[in-house]
Design a protein around this motif. Structure first.
Motif, short mmCIF file in Angstrom:
data_model
loop_
_atom_site.label_atom_id
_atom_site.label_comp_id
_atom_site.label_asym_id
_atom_site.label_seq_id
_atom_site.Cartn_x
_atom_site.Cartn_y
_atom_site.Cartn_z
N GLU A 59 0.82 -1.22 0.00
CA GLU A 59 0.00 0.00 0.00
C GLU A 59 0.85 1.25 0.00
O GLU A 59 0.34 2.35 0.19
CB GLU A 59 -0.90 -0.02 1.24
CG GLU A 59 -1.80 -1.23 1.27
CD GLU A 59 -2.92 -1.12 2.28
OE1 GLU A 59 -2.77 -0.32 3.23
OE2 GLU A 59 -3.93 -1.80 2.10
N LYS A 60 2.16 1.09 -0.20
CA LYS A 60 3.04 2.26 -0.06
C LYS A 60 3.68 2.68 -1.37
O LYS A 60 3.89 3.87 -1.60
CB LYS A 60 4.13 1.90 0.96
CG LYS A 60 4.90 3.08 1.45
CD LYS A 60 5.74 2.71 2.67
CE LYS A 60 6.72 3.84 2.98
NZ LYS A 60 7.62 3.49 4.08
N ALA A 61 4.03 1.69 -2.20
CA ALA A 61 4.80 2.04 -3.40
C ALA A 61 4.32 1.25 -4.62
O ALA A 61 4.02 0.06 -4.51
CB ALA A 61 6.29 1.75 -3.18
N VAL A 63 6.59 1.65 -7.48
CA VAL A 63 8.02 1.31 -7.57
C VAL A 63 8.79 2.56 -7.14
O VAL A 63 8.61 3.63 -7.72
CB VAL A 63 8.41 0.94 -9.02
CG1 VAL A 63 9.92 0.85 -9.17
CG2 VAL A 63 7.76 -0.38 -9.46
N ALA A 64 9.67 2.42 -6.13
CA ALA A 64 10.41 3.60 -5.61
C ALA A 64 11.69 3.87 -6.40
O ALA A 64 12.58 4.56 -5.90
CB ALA A 64 10.72 3.43 -4.14
N GLY A 65 11.80 3.32 -7.60
CA GLY A 65 12.95 3.65 -8.45
C GLY A 65 13.78 2.45 -8.81
O GLY A 65 13.46 1.31 -8.43
N ALA A 66 14.85 2.72 -9.55
CA ALA A 66 15.84 1.67 -9.78
C ALA A 66 16.47 1.36 -8.43
O ALA A 66 16.46 2.21 -7.52
CB ALA A 66 16.89 2.17 -10.76
N ASP A 67 17.01 0.16 -8.29
CA ASP A 67 17.61 -0.24 -7.03
C ASP A 67 18.92 0.53 -6.82
O ASP A 67 19.91 0.28 -7.50
CB ASP A 67 17.85 -1.77 -7.02
CG ASP A 67 18.19 -2.25 -5.63
OD1 ASP A 67 19.03 -1.60 -4.96
OD2 ASP A 67 17.64 -3.27 -5.20
N GLY A 110 11.67 7.92 -9.86
CA GLY A 110 12.76 7.50 -10.73
C GLY A 110 12.30 6.47 -11.75
O GLY A 110 11.32 6.67 -12.48
N GLY A 111 12.99 5.32 -11.76
CA GLY A 111 12.63 4.25 -12.69
C GLY A 111 11.17 3.81 -12.56
O GLY A 111 10.58 3.31 -13.52
N GLY A 112 10.58 4.00 -11.39
CA GLY A 112 9.17 3.62 -11.19
C GLY A 112 8.24 4.55 -11.96
O GLY A 112 7.25 4.11 -12.56
N1 CO8 Z 1 16.47 1.32 -4.21
C1 CO8 Z 1 16.79 0.45 -3.24
N2 CO8 Z 1 16.16 0.39 -2.05
C2 CO8 Z 1 15.15 1.25 -1.84
C3 CO8 Z 1 14.77 2.20 -2.79
C4 CO8 Z 1 15.46 2.20 -4.05
N3 CO8 Z 1 15.12 3.03 -5.06
N4 CO8 Z 1 13.75 2.93 -2.31
C5 CO8 Z 1 13.51 2.46 -1.08
N5 CO8 Z 1 14.36 1.44 -0.79
C6 CO8 Z 1 14.45 0.66 0.46
C7 CO8 Z 1 15.08 1.48 1.59
O1 CO8 Z 1 16.48 1.45 1.50
C8 CO8 Z 1 14.53 0.76 2.80
O2 CO8 Z 1 15.27 -0.42 2.99
P1 CO8 Z 1 15.82 -0.82 4.47
O3 CO8 Z 1 14.56 -1.04 5.26
O4 CO8 Z 1 16.62 -2.05 4.23
O5 CO8 Z 1 16.59 0.35 4.95
C9 CO8 Z 1 13.12 0.34 2.37
O6 CO8 Z 1 13.13 0.37 0.93
C10 CO8 Z 1 12.04 1.28 2.86
O7 CO8 Z 1 12.38 2.60 2.44
P2 CO8 Z 1 12.47 3.84 3.46
O8 CO8 Z 1 12.81 3.37 4.82
O9 CO8 Z 1 13.37 4.85 2.85
O10 CO8 Z 1 10.96 4.34 3.43
P3 CO8 Z 1 10.44 5.82 3.72
O11 CO8 Z 1 8.97 5.71 3.86
O12 CO8 Z 1 11.19 6.45 4.84
O13 CO8 Z 1 10.79 6.66 2.39
C11 CO8 Z 1 10.95 6.99 0.02
C12 CO8 Z 1 10.16 6.32 1.17
C13 CO8 Z 1 10.76 8.51 0.11
C14 CO8 Z 1 10.33 6.48 -1.27
C15 CO8 Z 1 12.43 6.64 0.13
O14 CO8 Z 1 12.55 5.23 0.26
C16 CO8 Z 1 13.25 7.05 -1.05
O15 CO8 Z 1 13.58 8.24 -1.18
N6 CO8 Z 1 13.62 6.09 -1.91
C17 CO8 Z 1 14.48 6.35 -3.07
C18 CO8 Z 1 13.73 7.09 -4.16
C19 CO8 Z 1 14.65 7.40 -5.31
O16 CO8 Z 1 15.58 8.17 -5.19
N7 CO8 Z 1 14.36 6.81 -6.48
C20 CO8 Z 1 15.16 7.01 -7.66
C21 CO8 Z 1 16.23 5.97 -7.75
S1 CO8 Z 1 17.35 6.26 -9.09
C22 CO8 Z 1 16.50 5.72 -10.44
O17 CO8 Z 1 15.40 5.28 -10.38
C23 CO8 Z 1 17.23 5.82 -11.76
C24 CO8 Z 1 16.38 5.23 -12.87
C25 CO8 Z 1 17.18 5.13 -14.13
C26 CO8 Z 1 18.18 4.01 -14.03
C27 CO8 Z 1 18.83 3.83 -15.35
C28 CO8 Z 1 19.90 2.77 -15.27
C29 CO8 Z 1 21.28 3.32 -15.32
#
Ligand code: CO8
Length: 260
Positions: A59-61, A63-67, A110-112
């Motif tokens: 219920e939260k995401a 996709v939060a992006g590429a890993d 991001g990727g999501g």
């Molecule tokens: N990648 C890996 N892990 C993630 C990601 C992600 N994108 N997003 C969240 N997680 C993980 C967290 O690390 C956390 O793991 P753990 O419990 O082990 O610490 C778990 O998911 C829960 O996340 P949060 O604790 O951070 O949850 P919050 O509610 O506090 O925050 C957010 C939610 C705001 C969504 C926050 O998680 C966040 O900012 N995430 C990253 C968002 C982001 O920057 N996305 C863009 C990534 S870059 C990208 O997508 C590039 C695409 C193009 C790639 C092209 C290939 C070269």
């Protein structure tokens, strides 16, 4: 198909694909990208599937992006490969013969967000948030975001979102025309399935040609796009379903489309 990070379900003629890495907010790692590739090959080739819904687990995401963790040690060579592999899969989804609805049930970052933009249209839950926060990580969008977002909302809005990294609420996304509707989370999948079912009852080849006409015509001049439309309009007249659809109307009955 050997799926570990996606759930694939078929009900009637509608396929539902759920990205399922809830403890990473469904982040896209290489395996998810590979499984999306397999699933969309299946959706393309299985004639019993006529439309699809793509969503994220929980219920939260969506996709939060590429890993982000997977990219930590990547250099120029790996990232180029990763971008091209992902772009190819997202283009496969965009060009899928069957319409694909993104049901965005939370963060699409991001990727999501780029994945949702590759679908035919987006339905969003009230808690959805859309953004391209790559610049906050020292990156740029690499799965089509700089291209598809600008084509969707225009240059200014795309640049504002990409340069600021800010997130849009579902309501603003609706105002910007990024999503077609916003629904309470509990109603999102029901609405997406209802729409996908409606689409699945239309003539499959007509849907396919209409999709090609919109998508392939979009980047052409108006004259070239009209030429493409006329060609596909004529092609649809060679299908059995055209006879079935027109005859069913005249005979006041429901059409039975076979996809031929
Ligand atoms: N990648 C890996 N892990 C993630 C990601 C992600 N994108 N997003 C969240 N997680 C993980 C967290 O690390 C956390 O793991 P753990 O419990 O082990 O610490 C778990 O998911 C829960 O996340 P949060 O604790 O951070 O949850 P919050 O509610 O506090 O925050 C957010 C939610 C705001 C969504 C926050 O998680 C966040 O900012 N995430 C990253 C968002 C982001 O920057 N996305 C863009 C990534 S870059 C990208 O997508 C590039 C695409 C193009 C790639 C092209 C290939 C070269």
């Amino acid at each position: 198909m050997n799926l570990e990070m996606l759930k694939f379900n078929k009900s009637g003629a509608v396929a539902t694909v759920t990205i399922s890495r809830a403890n990473s907010l469904n982040a896209l790692n290489a395996q998810v990208i590979n499984e999306l590739d397999q699933v969309f090959d299946k959706i393309n080739s299985d004639n019993s599937i006529r439309s699809a819904v793509l969503t994220g687990e929980g219920e939260k995401a969506f996709v939060a992006g590429a890993d982000i963790k997977e990219m930590k040690d990547h250099g120029a060579e790996e990232s180029l490969k990763m971008s091209k592999v992902g772009q190819a899969v997202f283009s496969k989804i965009e060009k899928c013969k069957k319409p694909v609805i993104a049901a965005v049930n939370g963060f699409a970052l991001g990727g999501g967000f780029e994945l949702a933009l590759s679908c035919d249209f987006i339905l969003a839950s009230e808690n959805a948030k859309f953004g391209l926060p790559e610049v906050s990580l020292g990156l740029i969008p690499g799965y089509g975001g700089t291209q598809r977002l600008a084509r969707n909302v225009g240059l200014q809005k795309a640049k504002r979102l990409i340069f600021s990294g800010e997130m849009l609420s579902a309501d603003i996304a609706l105002q910007w025309g990024l999503v077609t509707e916003v629904l309470p989370l509990a109603e999102l999948m029901e609405k997406a399935n209802k729409l996908a079912t409606k689409i699945s009852r239309q003539a499959p080849l007509a849907i396919q040609y209409a999709k090609d006409s919109v998508l392939l015509g979009y980047d052409k001049t108006l004259d070239a796009g009209l030429e493409l439309e006329a060609t596909l309009f004529s092609k649809v007249f060679t299908t059995e379903d055209k006879n079935e659809g027109v005859n069913a109307f005249i005979e006041k009955r429901k059409p039975d489309f076979k996809g031929h």
